[in-house]
Design an enzyme around this catalytic site. Structure first.
Site, mmCIF file in Angstrom:
data_model
loop_
_atom_site.group_PDB
_atom_site.id
_atom_site.type_symbol
_atom_site.label_atom_id
_atom_site.label_comp_id
_atom_site.label_asym_id
_atom_site.label_seq_id
_atom_site.Cartn_x
_atom_site.Cartn_y
_atom_site.Cartn_z
ATOM 1 N N ASN A 132 0.877 -1.169 0.000
ATOM 2 C CA ASN A 132 0.000 0.000 0.000
ATOM 3 C C ASN A 132 0.912 1.216 0.000
ATOM 4 O OD1 ASN A 132 -1.788 2.063 0.495
ATOM 5 N ND2 ASN A 132 -2.316 1.419 2.585
ATOM 6 N N TRP A 133 1.059 1.809 -1.171
ATOM 7 C CA TRP A 133 2.022 2.918 -1.295
ATOM 8 C C TRP A 133 1.506 4.208 -0.658
ATOM 9 C CZ3 TRP A 133 4.742 2.967 -6.781
ATOM 10 C CH2 TRP A 133 5.409 1.747 -6.963
ATOM 11 N N LYS A 134 0.228 4.240 -0.338
ATOM 12 C CA LYS A 134 -0.411 5.448 0.224
ATOM 13 C C LYS A 134 -0.120 6.646 -0.688
ATOM 14 C CE LYS A 134 -0.172 3.242 4.681
ATOM 15 N NZ LYS A 134 -0.124 3.337 6.126
ATOM 16 N N HIS B 193 -9.601 1.458 4.520
ATOM 17 C CA HIS B 193 -8.337 1.568 5.259
ATOM 18 C C HIS B 193 -8.532 2.485 6.473
ATOM 19 C CE1 HIS B 193 -4.225 2.647 6.252
ATOM 20 N NE2 HIS B 193 -3.899 1.508 5.685
ATOM 21 N N GLU C 153 -6.842 4.785 7.654
ATOM 22 C CA GLU C 153 -6.582 6.219 7.426
ATOM 23 C C GLU C 153 -7.798 6.886 6.793
ATOM 24 O OE1 GLU C 153 -2.861 5.647 5.405
ATOM 25 O OE2 GLU C 153 -2.015 4.967 7.306
ATOM 26 N N GLY D 111 2.213 2.132 10.772
ATOM 27 C CA GLY D 111 3.196 3.197 10.632
ATOM 28 C C GLY D 111 3.871 3.588 11.931
ATOM 29 N N SER E 14 2.993 -2.272 10.306
ATOM 30 C CA SER E 14 4.438 -2.379 10.551
ATOM 31 C C SER E 14 4.994 -3.768 10.232
ATOM 32 C CB SER E 14 4.780 -1.968 11.984
ATOM 33 O OG SER E 14 4.422 -0.613 12.208
ATOM 34 N N GLY F 112 2.675 -1.205 4.286
ATOM 35 C CA GLY F 112 2.781 0.227 4.015
ATOM 36 C C GLY F 112 4.239 0.621 3.835
ATOM 37 N N GLY F 113 4.828 1.125 4.890
ATOM 38 C CA GLY F 113 6.204 1.642 4.854
ATOM 39 C C GLY F 113 7.202 0.744 4.141
HETATM 40 P P1 PGA Z 1 2.573 0.155 7.663
HETATM 41 O O1 PGA Z 1 1.143 0.408 6.961
HETATM 42 O O2 PGA Z 1 3.103 -1.132 7.103
HETATM 43 O O3 PGA Z 1 3.396 1.334 7.293
HETATM 44 O O4 PGA Z 1 2.326 0.057 9.132
HETATM 45 C C1 PGA Z 1 0.256 -0.645 6.714
HETATM 46 C C2 PGA Z 1 -1.005 -0.097 6.110
HETATM 47 O O5 PGA Z 1 -1.444 0.981 6.514
HETATM 48 O O6 PGA Z 1 -1.601 -0.731 5.221
#
Ligand code: PGA
Length: 248
Positions: free
Chosen positions: A9-11, A94, A96, A172, A212, A233-234
């Site tokens: 998930n590149w956001k 998601h 967010e 995150g 994470s 994500g990250g």
């Molecule tokens: P993260 O994000 O791996 O940076 O914690 C995961 C996500 O929000 O899908």
């Protein structure tokens, strides 16, 4: 046997140029992956990503979809538009989106259904906040989110759906749920799905862990019997890290 699915998930990261570059870097590193590999890129990078993944193992995903087919919904994108761009997967609900953009259980359900109508494969996200976890409400929250997200979703659609369990406090933050905790909560989610769709369908549905997840903890998380993949994500923003998770 279910095929695990690891999705990046590149956001809101990267330009078109960087998208092309990163996919070119990732592709050879995941060429022998046993799992399904997806990158969910920003809308503006979908076209570039679609070209860059040609001939590779990587599949294309978007990060949201609107429930209506068209109309006065400024800044939104419909399932039909994503389908035209050959998008296969789409993240829905998601945390967010829930936290910062007013997404509710009802809108998550509506978006998931729109995705299914256009044969997109929704990755439906659920997960508790830190406050909810500390109040001992994790199970209650994920069961409520699952029941709402799957409202009026028929059993035949199930094979095209992925669920992502993402504890909000682990996203995150560098804090991961322990592999055991993640496994236990995913078992709760599967039980809720079993109530809705029966044993076989619930067992066949893939449930990812997200929050994470990285090259250091991927092996342990993926070894859990209930965990069928990861939403990253990250660690999906660097080719080497993402490839290490994919090749867990
Ligand atoms: P993260 O994000 O791996 O940076 O914690 C995961 C996500 O929000 O899908």
């Amino acid at each position: 046997m279910k095929r695990p699915i690891i999705a990046g998930n590149w956001k809101m990261n990267y330009t078109q140029a960087k998208t092309k570059e990163l996919i070119k870097e990732i592709a050879p590193l995941v060429a022998d992956a046993q799992c399904e590999v997806v990158v969910c890129v920003p809308y503006t990078n979908i076209e570039v990503a679609r070209k860059a993944i040609r001939g590779t193992k990587i599949k294309l995903g978007a990060q949201n979809v609107h429930w209506a087919n068209s109309g006065a919904f400024t800044a939104e994108i419909s399932a039909e538009m994503l389908k035209e761009l050959k998008v296969e997967y789409v993240i829905v609900g998601h945390s967010e989106r829930r936290q910062y953009f007013g997404e509710t259980d009802e809108t998550v359900n509506a978006r998931a259904k729109a995705a299914l109508e256009y044969s997109l494969k929704p990755i439906i996200c659920v997960g508790e906040t830190l406050e909810e976890r500390e109040a001992g409400k994790t199970a209650e929250v994920v069961i409520r989110q699952i029941n709402a997200a799957f409202q009026d979703v028929d059993k035949t659609s199930l094979k095209r759906i992925v669920v992502a369990y993402e504890p909000v406090w682990a996203i995150g933050t560098g804090r991961t749920a322990t592999a055991q905790d993640a496994n236990d909560t995913i078992a709760v989610i599967r039980k809720a799905l079993r109530k809705l769709y029966g044993k076989t369908a619930a067992r066949a549905l893939r449930i990812q862990y997200g929050g994470s997840m990285n090259p250091k903890n991927a092996t342990e998380l993926m070894a859990q019997p209930e965990i069928d993949g990861g939403l990253i994500g990250g660690a999906s923003l660097k080719a080497e890290d993402f490839a290490k998770v994919v090749n867990y």
